[in-house]
Design an enzyme around this catalytic site. Structure first.
Site, PDB file in Angstrom:
ATOM      1  N   CYS A 184      -4.336   4.351  -7.311  1.00 47.75           N
ATOM      2  CA  CYS A 184      -5.457   3.755  -8.043  1.00 47.75           C
ATOM      3  C   CYS A 184      -6.439   4.811  -8.532  1.00 47.75           C
ATOM      4  O   CYS A 184      -7.199   4.574  -9.469  1.00 47.75           O
ATOM      5  CB  CYS A 184      -6.176   2.737  -7.156  1.00 47.75           C
ATOM      6  N   GLU A 192      -4.679  -0.517 -16.995  1.00 50.84           N
ATOM      7  CA  GLU A 192      -4.083   0.270 -15.919  1.00 50.84           C
ATOM      8  C   GLU A 192      -2.560   0.164 -15.994  1.00 50.84           C
ATOM      9  O   GLU A 192      -1.989  -0.912 -15.897  1.00 50.84           O
ATOM     10  CB  GLU A 192      -4.577  -0.228 -14.559  1.00 50.84           C
ATOM     11  N   GLU A 242     -11.083  -3.242  -3.158  1.00 53.63           N
ATOM     12  CA  GLU A 242     -10.834  -1.990  -3.881  1.00 53.63           C
ATOM     13  C   GLU A 242      -9.711  -2.313  -4.844  1.00 53.63           C
ATOM     14  O   GLU A 242      -8.580  -2.551  -4.432  1.00 53.63           O
ATOM     15  CB  GLU A 242     -10.463  -0.868  -2.911  1.00 53.63           C
ATOM     16  N   LYS A 259      -1.598  -9.302   5.817  1.00 52.60           N
ATOM     17  CA  LYS A 259      -0.581  -9.749   4.871  1.00 52.60           C
ATOM     18  C   LYS A 259      -0.184  -8.530   4.046  1.00 52.60           C
ATOM     19  O   LYS A 259      -0.843  -8.165   3.079  1.00 52.60           O
ATOM     20  CB  LYS A 259      -1.127 -10.857   3.970  1.00 52.60           C
TER      21      LYS A 259
END
Length: 478
Positions: free
Chosen positions: A283, A382, A249, A173
């Site tokens: 990231c 973040e 992750e 996906k």
């Protein structure tokens, strides 16, 4: 690629109900084409195909699987220009980056795991004079692979390659914002001789759509996700009913510690990359920069000067260093962080706004913010954009404490020429990977993943196979 379709059981197909959504080039705001919008119907078809294909693919030898994976890598390399252009159109990143990093590394992921699987070994324990215990490594079944939009093909192949190498089948996906290279990968896999049903791609959205249908499906054994921490929580909840294996992750708010004895030229140039590469949509970006006070002013002045030289603009222009963010919505989110940082006392010394020469697209200047502390939102959440904060520190103990004062724990960077300090600080930082005097230098054999709310599990080398396979112990009485 005006029409992006699902790839199910070896065929490209539209959605059963005909639904589609638009694919937008974030650098221009223009529509590229339409994407088939999947639902539980397409997910169920894909899982059924993957379950059936597992009965044969799961019994192939490591050598057979390795041959197919190497062929996939070869075809990806042959289509590098095409894949790089599609990646740039989907993401807004500079084409130079897609061509030098995203696609070559994506192909190498297949080559790496194609080679690694042939050398996997297990253990044998002898109970002297009584029995032998040896382990067999076997594939798990059907894996749901959910990939992000920032490094779409690179991070997708980081999952697909070990998944297939271990003998599993998969349903992918992709992120709805970046559907094109995953679709071409399916085409390449078929050309490379991967049997129908082994790899399937279903496009669509997450909650109450294709994403949740995949994570909740009773015949999916594993879920591997790279994405936001909030998404990880939702997936974990959805997967709990059937006790699926999980590998996450997730997000990061990574500290970059620069001591006064650092090789300053190297530290500045590498920090430029770790701050603004891929528009800061990585990231692993070092978004919290801590500089020892004796060199703080010098670092800030030189770092801001270099960042101001970065070229923001057309991703197809080879001179461009910083492209477009992934969407207008994401740009507005990042701009909101900057506005609130100023309201909390922060001072923007570079950037913070759209470049004056760009009238369209989701562009933002590289942004440096100072005069913040560890309680500010900008240093705790973040941002995932070309925005960093810079703060001074006085002692090793102080900087370790503030660096660890976060709910994230993905990566960290340490700059020092003091060997003892490098080892000490690296050991005390709460992160899954710590770079010393470098950044984004990866040996794919090593464990990769985050601690705290940055993830679950480890990927890379044997660690990927620990997730994508199961060990069975055989006890033979002598």
């Amino acid at each position: 690629m005006e029409q992006v379709l699902h790839f199910i059981d070896g065929k490209f197909v539209p959605s059963a109900d005909g639904r589609t959504f638009d694919n937008i080039n974030p650098a221009t705001g223009e529509k590229i084409g339409t994407v088939a919008e999947g639902s539980d119907v397409e997910i169920n078809q894909a899982v059924t195909a993957a379950r059936r294909a597992f009965q044969t693919w799961g019994k192939t030898s490591a050598a057979e699987r390795s041959t197919v994976l190497n062929r996939i890598a070869q075809l990806m390399e042959e289509r590098l220009e095409e894949l790089a252009l599609l990646e740039t159109m989907d993401t807004g990143k500079p084409l130079s980056l897609s061509k030098s990093l995203d696609i070559p590394r994506a192909a190498y992921n297949f080559r790496f795991f194609a080679d690694f699987v042939k050398g996997l070994s297990t253990e044998c324990f002898e109970m002297e004079g009584v029995a032998l215990n040896y382990a067999l490594r076997r594939p798990v079944g059907v894996a749901g692979l959910i990939s992000p939009w920032n490094l779409p093909l690179l991070l997708l192949t980081w999952k697909v390659a070990p998944c297939l190498a271990a003998g599993n089948t998969c349903v992918i996906k992709p992120a709805e914002l970046t559907p094109m290279t995953a679709t071409v990968l399916a085409e390449i896999c078929k050309e490379a001789g991967l049997p129908d049903g082994v790899l399937n791609v279903v496009h669509g959205f997450g909650p109450d759509a294709a994403g949740s249908a995949l994570t909740e499906h009773p015949n999916v054994d594993l879920i591997s996700l790279t994405g936001e921490t909030s998404t990880g929580r939702a997936v974990m909840k959805a997967a709990s009913a059937t006790l699926k294996g999980l590998s996450f992750e997730l997000g990061g708010k990574n500290p970059n510690l620069i001591f006064a004895d650092a090789a300053l030229d190297d530290a500045i140039e590498t920090t430029l990359r770790s701050s603004f590469a891929n528009q800061g949509e990585v990231c692993l970006c070092g978004s919290r920069i801590y500089v020892e006070r004796p060199i703080y002013d010098t670092f800030v002045e030189r770092f801001a000067a270099r960042a101001g030289e970065l070229v923001v603009g057309d991703p197809l222009d080879p001179k461009t260093n910083v492209g477009s963010l992934i969407s207008q919505e994401h740009l507005e989110r990042v701009e909101g962080f900057i506005e609130r940082a100023v309201q909390e006392g922060g001072r923007v010394i570079l950037g913070g706004k759209r470049p004056a020469h760009l009238s369209r697209g989701a562009f933002l200047e590289p942004t440096i913010i100072v005069d913040v502390d560890s309680s500010c939102e900008i240093t705790r959440q973040e941002v995932f954009g070309p925005v960093v904060t810079v703060q001074p520190f006085d002692t090793v103990e102080e900087v370790i404490e503030v660096a660890n004062d976060t709910s994230y724990g993905l990566s960290a960077t340490v700059w020092t020429t003091d060997l003892k300090r490098a080892h000490r600080v690296a050991a005390e930082l709460q992160a899954g990977i710590v770079w010393v005097n470098t950044w984004f230098l990866r040996d794919l054999r090593t464990p990769f993943g985050g601690s705290k709310q940055s993830g679950i599990g480890r990927e890379g080398g044997v660690h990927s196979f620990e997730f994508f396979s199961e060990l069975k112990n055989i006890c033979i009485k002598l």
